[in-house]
Write a protein that holds these residues in place. Structure first.
Motif, PDB file in Angstrom:
ATOM      1  N   VAL A 143       0.858  -1.183   0.000  1.00 17.85           N
ATOM      2  CA  VAL A 143       0.000   0.000   0.000  1.00 17.85           C
ATOM      3  C   VAL A 143       0.890   1.226   0.000  1.00 17.85           C
ATOM      4  N   VAL A 144       0.593   2.162  -0.878  1.00 19.22           N
ATOM      5  CA  VAL A 144       1.198   3.490  -0.794  1.00 19.22           C
ATOM      6  C   VAL A 144       0.039   4.464  -0.638  1.00 19.22           C
ATOM      7  N   ALA A 145       0.093   5.271   0.394  1.00 15.94           N
ATOM      8  CA  ALA A 145      -1.030   6.148   0.710  1.00 15.94           C
ATOM      9  C   ALA A 145      -0.516   7.427   1.349  1.00 15.94           C
ATOM     10  N   GLY A 146      -1.370   8.443   1.290  1.00 16.81           N
ATOM     11  CA  GLY A 146      -1.013   9.708   1.918  1.00 16.81           C
ATOM     12  C   GLY A 146      -1.559  10.886   1.155  1.00 16.81           C
ATOM     13  N   ASP A 147      -0.909  12.018   1.373  1.00 19.60           N
ATOM     14  CA  ASP A 147      -1.289  13.267   0.730  1.00 19.60           C
ATOM     15  C   ASP A 147      -0.496  13.386  -0.566  1.00 19.60           C
ATOM     16  N   PHE A 148      -1.175  13.105  -1.686  1.00 17.82           N
ATOM     17  CA  PHE A 148      -0.511  13.142  -2.987  1.00 17.82           C
ATOM     18  C   PHE A 148      -0.511  14.534  -3.599  1.00 17.82           C
ATOM     19  N   ASN A 149      -1.266  15.452  -3.043  1.00 21.75           N
ATOM     20  CA  ASN A 149      -1.342  16.818  -3.578  1.00 21.75           C
ATOM     21  C   ASN A 149      -1.683  16.834  -5.068  1.00 21.75           C
ATOM     22  N   VAL A 150      -2.465  15.855  -5.492  1.00 23.73           N
ATOM     23  CA  VAL A 150      -2.977  15.788  -6.861  1.00 23.73           C
ATOM     24  C   VAL A 150      -4.408  15.260  -6.788  1.00 23.73           C
ATOM     25  N   ALA A 151      -5.328  15.933  -7.460  1.00 18.93           N
ATOM     26  CA  ALA A 151      -6.696  15.434  -7.612  1.00 18.93           C
ATOM     27  C   ALA A 151      -6.741  14.639  -8.914  1.00 18.93           C
ATOM     28  N   PRO A 152      -7.005  13.338  -8.862  1.00 14.06           N
ATOM     29  CA  PRO A 152      -6.876  12.503 -10.051  1.00 14.06           C
ATOM     30  C   PRO A 152      -7.751  12.911 -11.233  1.00 14.06           C
ATOM     31  N   THR A 153      -8.955  13.422 -10.976  1.00 11.82           N
ATOM     32  CA  THR A 153      -9.877  13.815 -12.053  1.00 11.82           C
ATOM     33  C   THR A 153     -10.592  15.095 -11.667  1.00 11.82           C
ATOM     34  N   ASP A 154     -11.312  15.672 -12.617  1.00 10.02           N
ATOM     35  CA  ASP A 154     -12.095  16.863 -12.324  1.00 10.02           C
ATOM     36  C   ASP A 154     -13.187  16.597 -11.293  1.00 10.02           C
ATOM     37  N   ALA A 155     -13.641  15.351 -11.211  1.00 18.77           N
ATOM     38  CA  ALA A 155     -14.667  15.004 -10.222  1.00 18.77           C
ATOM     39  C   ALA A 155     -14.123  15.051  -8.797  1.00 18.77           C
ATOM     40  N   ASP A 156     -12.799  15.172  -8.666  1.00 24.56           N
ATOM     41  CA  ASP A 156     -12.173  15.162  -7.352  1.00 24.56           C
ATOM     42  C   ASP A 156     -11.909  16.554  -6.795  1.00 24.56           C
ATOM     43  N   VAL A 157     -12.473  17.584  -7.432  1.00 27.30           N
ATOM     44  CA  VAL A 157     -12.410  18.947  -6.906  1.00 27.30           C
ATOM     45  C   VAL A 157     -13.813  19.539  -6.933  1.00 27.30           C
ATOM     46  N   TRP A 158     -14.052  20.485  -6.046  1.00 26.45           N
ATOM     47  CA  TRP A 158     -15.407  21.011  -5.907  1.00 26.45           C
ATOM     48  C   TRP A 158     -15.857  21.819  -7.116  1.00 26.45           C
ATOM     49  N   ASP A 159     -14.906  22.462  -7.829  1.00 25.97           N
ATOM     50  CA  ASP A 159     -15.233  23.243  -9.017  1.00 25.97           C
ATOM     51  C   ASP A 159     -14.009  23.293  -9.916  1.00 25.97           C
ATOM     52  N   PRO A 160     -13.979  22.512 -10.988  1.00 23.93           N
ATOM     53  CA  PRO A 160     -12.802  22.504 -11.858  1.00 23.93           C
ATOM     54  C   PRO A 160     -12.417  23.884 -12.364  1.00 23.93           C
ATOM     55  N   ALA A 161     -13.393  24.736 -12.601  1.00 28.54           N
ATOM     56  CA  ALA A 161     -13.093  26.077 -13.115  1.00 28.54           C
ATOM     57  C   ALA A 161     -12.282  26.886 -12.113  1.00 28.54           C
ATOM     58  N   ALA A 162     -12.473  26.624 -10.841  1.00 23.82           N
ATOM     59  CA  ALA A 162     -11.758  27.371  -9.805  1.00 23.82           C
ATOM     60  C   ALA A 162     -10.277  27.015  -9.763  1.00 23.82           C
ATOM     61  N   PHE A 163      -9.900  25.906 -10.388  1.00 28.85           N
ATOM     62  CA  PHE A 163      -8.515  25.454 -10.347  1.00 28.85           C
ATOM     63  C   PHE A 163      -7.790  25.660 -11.676  1.00 28.85           C
ATOM     64  N   ALA A 164      -8.416  26.350 -12.600  1.00 29.93           N
ATOM     65  CA  ALA A 164      -7.789  26.592 -13.897  1.00 29.93           C
ATOM     66  C   ALA A 164      -6.453  27.301 -13.716  1.00 29.93           C
ATOM     67  N   GLY A 165      -5.404  26.734 -14.295  1.00 31.91           N
ATOM     68  CA  GLY A 165      -4.078  27.339 -14.212  1.00 31.91           C
ATOM     69  C   GLY A 165      -3.347  27.059 -12.915  1.00 31.91           C
TER      70      GLY A 165
END
Length: 257
Positions: A143-165
Protein backbone atom coordinates in the motif's frame (compact mmCIF):
# COMPACT_ATOMS: atom_id res chain seq x y z
CA UNK A 1 -6.87 -5.64 9.15
CA UNK A 2 -7.76 -1.99 9.43
CA UNK A 3 -5.38 0.71 8.20
CA UNK A 4 -5.66 4.45 7.75
CA UNK A 5 -3.89 7.49 6.36
CA UNK A 6 -4.06 11.05 7.68
CA UNK A 7 -2.32 14.32 6.95
CA UNK A 8 -2.42 15.52 10.54
CA UNK A 9 -0.92 18.99 9.87
CA UNK A 10 1.31 19.05 12.98
CA UNK A 11 1.21 16.04 15.24
CA UNK A 12 1.90 18.11 18.35
CA UNK A 13 -0.89 20.57 17.62
CA UNK A 14 -3.25 17.69 16.92
CA UNK A 15 -2.03 15.23 19.56
CA UNK A 16 -5.12 15.15 21.84
CA UNK A 17 -7.33 14.66 18.78
CA UNK A 18 -5.01 11.99 17.38
CA UNK A 19 -4.97 10.01 20.61
CA UNK A 20 -8.74 10.16 20.95
CA UNK A 21 -9.16 9.14 17.32
CA UNK A 22 -6.76 6.21 17.69
CA UNK A 23 -8.67 5.03 20.74
CA UNK A 24 -12.01 5.27 18.96
CA UNK A 25 -11.03 4.00 15.50
CA UNK A 26 -8.31 1.49 16.35
CA UNK A 27 -6.44 1.08 13.06
CA UNK A 28 -3.80 -1.62 13.02
CA UNK A 29 -1.60 0.67 10.91
CA UNK A 30 -1.75 4.45 10.56
CA UNK A 31 0.21 6.40 7.95
CA UNK A 32 0.72 10.04 8.95
CA UNK A 33 1.89 13.01 6.91
CA UNK A 34 2.96 16.58 7.68
CA UNK A 35 3.92 15.71 11.25
CA UNK A 36 6.06 18.86 11.48
CA UNK A 37 8.40 17.62 14.19
CA UNK A 38 12.15 17.06 14.16
CA UNK A 39 13.54 13.54 14.14
CA UNK A 40 13.23 12.06 17.63
CA UNK A 41 10.49 14.49 18.73
CA UNK A 42 7.47 12.49 17.60
CA UNK A 43 5.21 11.70 20.61
CA UNK A 44 6.02 7.99 20.45
CA UNK A 45 5.53 7.43 24.19
CA UNK A 46 1.97 8.73 24.06
CA UNK A 47 0.92 6.49 21.16
CA UNK A 48 2.77 3.55 22.74
CA UNK A 49 0.29 3.71 25.62
CA UNK A 50 -2.36 2.77 23.04
CA UNK A 51 -0.30 -0.18 21.81
CA UNK A 52 1.45 1.40 18.81
CA UNK A 53 5.05 1.19 17.71
CA UNK A 54 6.32 4.23 15.81
CA UNK A 55 8.61 4.69 12.83
CA UNK A 56 9.21 8.38 12.15
CA UNK A 57 11.03 10.52 9.62
CA UNK A 58 11.01 14.10 10.86
CA UNK A 59 12.14 17.47 9.60
CA UNK A 60 11.48 20.22 12.12
CA UNK A 61 8.71 22.63 11.23
CA UNK A 62 8.23 21.20 7.76
CA UNK A 63 7.06 17.97 6.16
CA UNK A 64 7.50 14.82 8.22
CA UNK A 65 5.94 11.36 7.89
CA UNK A 66 5.38 8.47 10.27
CA UNK A 67 3.99 4.96 10.56
CA UNK A 68 2.18 3.72 13.66
CA UNK A 69 1.59 -0.02 13.94
CA UNK A 70 0.27 -2.52 16.43
CA UNK A 71 1.01 -5.46 14.10
CA UNK A 72 4.78 -5.02 13.91
CA UNK A 73 7.26 -2.72 12.16
CA UNK A 74 10.00 -4.35 10.09
CA UNK A 75 12.42 -3.21 7.39
CA UNK A 76 11.80 0.49 8.02
CA UNK A 77 13.09 2.76 5.27
CA UNK A 78 13.21 6.55 5.28
CA UNK A 79 12.72 7.99 1.81
CA UNK A 80 13.29 5.82 -1.24
CA UNK A 81 16.11 5.14 -3.72
CA UNK A 82 16.55 7.91 -6.27
CA UNK A 83 14.38 10.37 -4.35
CA UNK A 84 15.20 13.97 -5.39
CA UNK A 85 15.60 16.78 -2.87
CA UNK A 86 14.84 20.48 -2.78
CA UNK A 87 17.75 20.97 -2.77
CA UNK A 88 18.57 18.45 -0.03
CA UNK A 89 16.66 15.47 1.30
CA UNK A 90 13.16 16.13 2.63
CA UNK A 91 11.13 13.97 5.02
CA UNK A 92 8.36 12.95 2.60
CA UNK A 93 8.24 9.15 2.57
CA UNK A 94 8.62 6.31 5.02
CA UNK A 95 7.89 2.62 4.54
CA UNK A 96 7.83 -0.55 6.61
CA UNK A 97 6.38 -4.04 6.64
CA UNK A 98 3.47 -4.37 9.06
CA UNK A 99 1.44 -7.55 9.41
CA UNK A 100 2.84 -8.95 6.17
CA UNK A 101 2.01 -5.85 4.12
CA UNK A 102 4.45 -3.25 2.85
CA UNK A 103 3.10 0.21 3.77
CA UNK A 104 4.48 3.52 2.52
CA UNK A 105 3.30 6.89 3.82
CA UNK A 106 3.93 9.72 1.35
CA UNK A 107 3.67 13.49 1.46
CA UNK A 108 4.06 14.56 -2.15
CA UNK A 109 5.50 18.05 -2.80
CA UNK A 110 2.85 20.73 -3.31
CA UNK A 111 4.25 22.20 -6.53
CA UNK A 112 3.11 25.74 -5.65
CA UNK A 113 2.41 27.00 -9.19
CA UNK A 114 3.03 25.39 -12.59
CA UNK A 115 5.78 27.90 -13.37
CA UNK A 116 7.58 27.43 -10.05
CA UNK A 117 10.71 25.23 -9.72
CA UNK A 118 8.82 23.37 -6.98
CA UNK A 119 6.41 22.08 -9.63
CA UNK A 120 9.30 20.56 -11.59
CA UNK A 121 10.53 19.05 -8.33
CA UNK A 122 7.06 17.58 -7.72
CA UNK A 123 7.01 15.86 -11.09
CA UNK A 124 10.55 14.54 -10.61
CA UNK A 125 9.62 13.28 -7.15
CA UNK A 126 6.56 11.42 -8.46
CA UNK A 127 8.60 9.90 -11.28
CA UNK A 128 11.24 8.66 -8.84
CA UNK A 129 8.50 7.31 -6.57
CA UNK A 130 7.12 5.27 -9.47
CA UNK A 131 10.51 3.71 -10.11
CA UNK A 132 11.01 2.90 -6.44
CA UNK A 133 7.54 1.38 -6.03
CA UNK A 134 8.04 -1.11 -8.84
CA UNK A 135 10.01 -3.31 -6.47
CA UNK A 136 7.33 -3.17 -3.76
CA UNK A 137 4.64 -4.23 -6.24
CA UNK A 138 6.73 -7.17 -7.37
CA UNK A 139 7.54 -8.27 -3.81
CA UNK A 140 3.99 -8.76 -2.59
CA UNK A 141 1.08 -7.02 -0.83
CA UNK A 142 1.74 -3.30 -0.72
CA UNK A 143 0.00 0.00 0.00
CA UNK A 144 1.20 3.49 -0.79
CA UNK A 145 -1.03 6.15 0.71
CA UNK A 146 -1.01 9.71 1.92
CA UNK A 147 -1.29 13.27 0.73
CA UNK A 148 -0.51 13.14 -2.99
CA UNK A 149 -1.34 16.82 -3.58
CA UNK A 150 -2.98 15.79 -6.86
CA UNK A 151 -6.70 15.43 -7.61
CA UNK A 152 -6.88 12.50 -10.05
CA UNK A 153 -9.88 13.82 -12.05
CA UNK A 154 -12.09 16.86 -12.32
CA UNK A 155 -14.67 15.00 -10.22
CA UNK A 156 -12.17 15.16 -7.35
CA UNK A 157 -12.41 18.95 -6.91
CA UNK A 158 -15.41 21.01 -5.91
CA UNK A 159 -15.23 23.24 -9.02
CA UNK A 160 -12.80 22.50 -11.86
CA UNK A 161 -13.09 26.08 -13.12
CA UNK A 162 -11.76 27.37 -9.80
CA UNK A 163 -8.52 25.45 -10.35
CA UNK A 164 -7.79 26.59 -13.90
CA UNK A 165 -4.08 27.34 -14.21
CA UNK A 166 -3.31 25.94 -10.75
CA UNK A 167 -1.39 22.94 -9.52
CA UNK A 168 -2.98 19.71 -8.29
CA UNK A 169 -5.05 19.30 -11.48
CA UNK A 170 -2.60 19.68 -14.37
CA UNK A 171 -2.24 16.93 -16.99
CA UNK A 172 1.41 16.15 -16.10
CA UNK A 173 0.54 15.66 -12.43
CA UNK A 174 -2.38 13.40 -13.28
CA UNK A 175 -0.25 11.48 -15.77
CA UNK A 176 2.31 10.87 -13.02
CA UNK A 177 -0.41 9.37 -10.82
CA UNK A 178 -1.64 7.21 -13.68
CA UNK A 179 1.89 5.92 -14.19
CA UNK A 180 2.05 4.82 -10.54
CA UNK A 181 -1.30 3.07 -10.88
CA UNK A 182 0.01 1.38 -13.99
CA UNK A 183 2.59 -0.48 -11.93
CA UNK A 184 -0.20 -2.70 -10.63
CA UNK A 185 -1.89 -0.56 -7.98
CA UNK A 186 -5.61 0.05 -7.57
CA UNK A 187 -7.05 3.37 -6.41
CA UNK A 188 -9.16 2.33 -3.40
CA UNK A 189 -12.24 4.56 -3.44
CA UNK A 190 -13.43 5.78 -0.04
CA UNK A 191 -17.07 6.59 0.52
CA UNK A 192 -17.98 9.96 2.04
CA UNK A 193 -19.84 10.12 5.33
CA UNK A 194 -21.81 13.07 3.97
CA UNK A 195 -22.67 14.20 0.45
CA UNK A 196 -21.73 12.69 -2.87
CA UNK A 197 -18.03 13.60 -3.03
CA UNK A 198 -15.32 11.76 -1.08
CA UNK A 199 -13.23 14.92 -0.53
CA UNK A 200 -10.37 14.61 1.95
CA UNK A 201 -9.11 18.21 2.13
CA UNK A 202 -10.88 21.51 2.74
CA UNK A 203 -9.09 24.85 3.09
CA UNK A 204 -9.48 26.51 6.49
CA UNK A 205 -10.67 29.73 4.88
CA UNK A 206 -14.13 31.05 4.03
CA UNK A 207 -16.12 28.19 5.50
CA UNK A 208 -15.04 25.85 2.73
CA UNK A 209 -15.49 22.75 4.89
CA UNK A 210 -19.08 23.58 5.76
CA UNK A 211 -19.80 24.36 2.11
CA UNK A 212 -18.08 21.09 1.11
CA UNK A 213 -15.75 22.98 -1.23
CA UNK A 214 -13.01 20.39 -1.04
CA UNK A 215 -10.62 18.17 -2.94
CA UNK A 216 -9.75 14.47 -3.02
CA UNK A 217 -5.97 14.61 -2.77
CA UNK A 218 -5.38 12.02 -0.04
CA UNK A 219 -5.29 8.66 -1.80
CA UNK A 220 -4.90 4.97 -1.03
CA UNK A 221 -3.20 2.85 -3.70
CA UNK A 222 -3.11 -0.89 -3.02
CA UNK A 223 -1.83 -3.86 -4.98
CA UNK A 224 -4.56 -6.01 -6.50
CA UNK A 225 -4.17 -8.79 -3.93
CA UNK A 226 -5.12 -6.31 -1.21
CA UNK A 227 -7.62 -4.24 -3.15
CA UNK A 228 -9.65 -7.38 -3.71
CA UNK A 229 -10.02 -7.85 0.05
CA UNK A 230 -11.34 -4.35 0.85
CA UNK A 231 -14.56 -4.59 2.86
CA UNK A 232 -15.02 -0.86 3.34
CA UNK A 233 -13.20 2.42 2.93
CA UNK A 234 -14.44 5.67 4.47
CA UNK A 235 -13.40 9.31 4.57
CA UNK A 236 -13.79 10.07 8.27
CA UNK A 237 -15.26 13.52 7.83
CA UNK A 238 -16.09 13.71 11.54
CA UNK A 239 -12.37 14.04 12.30
CA UNK A 240 -12.29 17.29 10.28
CA UNK A 241 -14.91 18.88 12.57
CA UNK A 242 -14.62 20.64 15.90
CA UNK A 243 -11.96 22.85 17.43
CA UNK A 244 -8.47 22.89 15.98
CA UNK A 245 -8.75 20.13 13.34
CA UNK A 246 -6.33 19.30 10.58
CA UNK A 247 -7.44 20.59 7.19
CA UNK A 248 -7.45 16.95 6.01
CA UNK A 249 -9.72 14.07 7.00
CA UNK A 250 -8.36 10.54 7.53
CA UNK A 251 -9.24 7.64 5.25
CA UNK A 252 -9.98 4.36 7.02
CA UNK A 253 -9.81 1.06 5.11
CA UNK A 254 -10.98 -2.33 6.36
CA UNK A 255 -9.60 -5.49 4.78
CA UNK A 256 -10.92 -9.02 4.96
CA UNK A 257 -7.48 -10.16 6.00
Amino acid sequence: MRFATWNVNSVKARLPRLLEWLGDTGPDVLMLQETKVAQGEFPSAEVAELGYETAEYGQGRWNGVALLSRVGLAEVRNGFPGEPGYPGAEARAISATCGGVRFMSVYVPNGRTPDDPHYTYKLSWLSALKTALAGDVAAGPAVVAGDFNVAPTDADVWDPAAFAGATHVTPPERAALAAILGLGFTDVPARPLKGDHPFTYWDYRAGMFHKNMGMRIDLVYATADLAGTVKDAVVDREARKGKGPSDHAPIVVDLDR
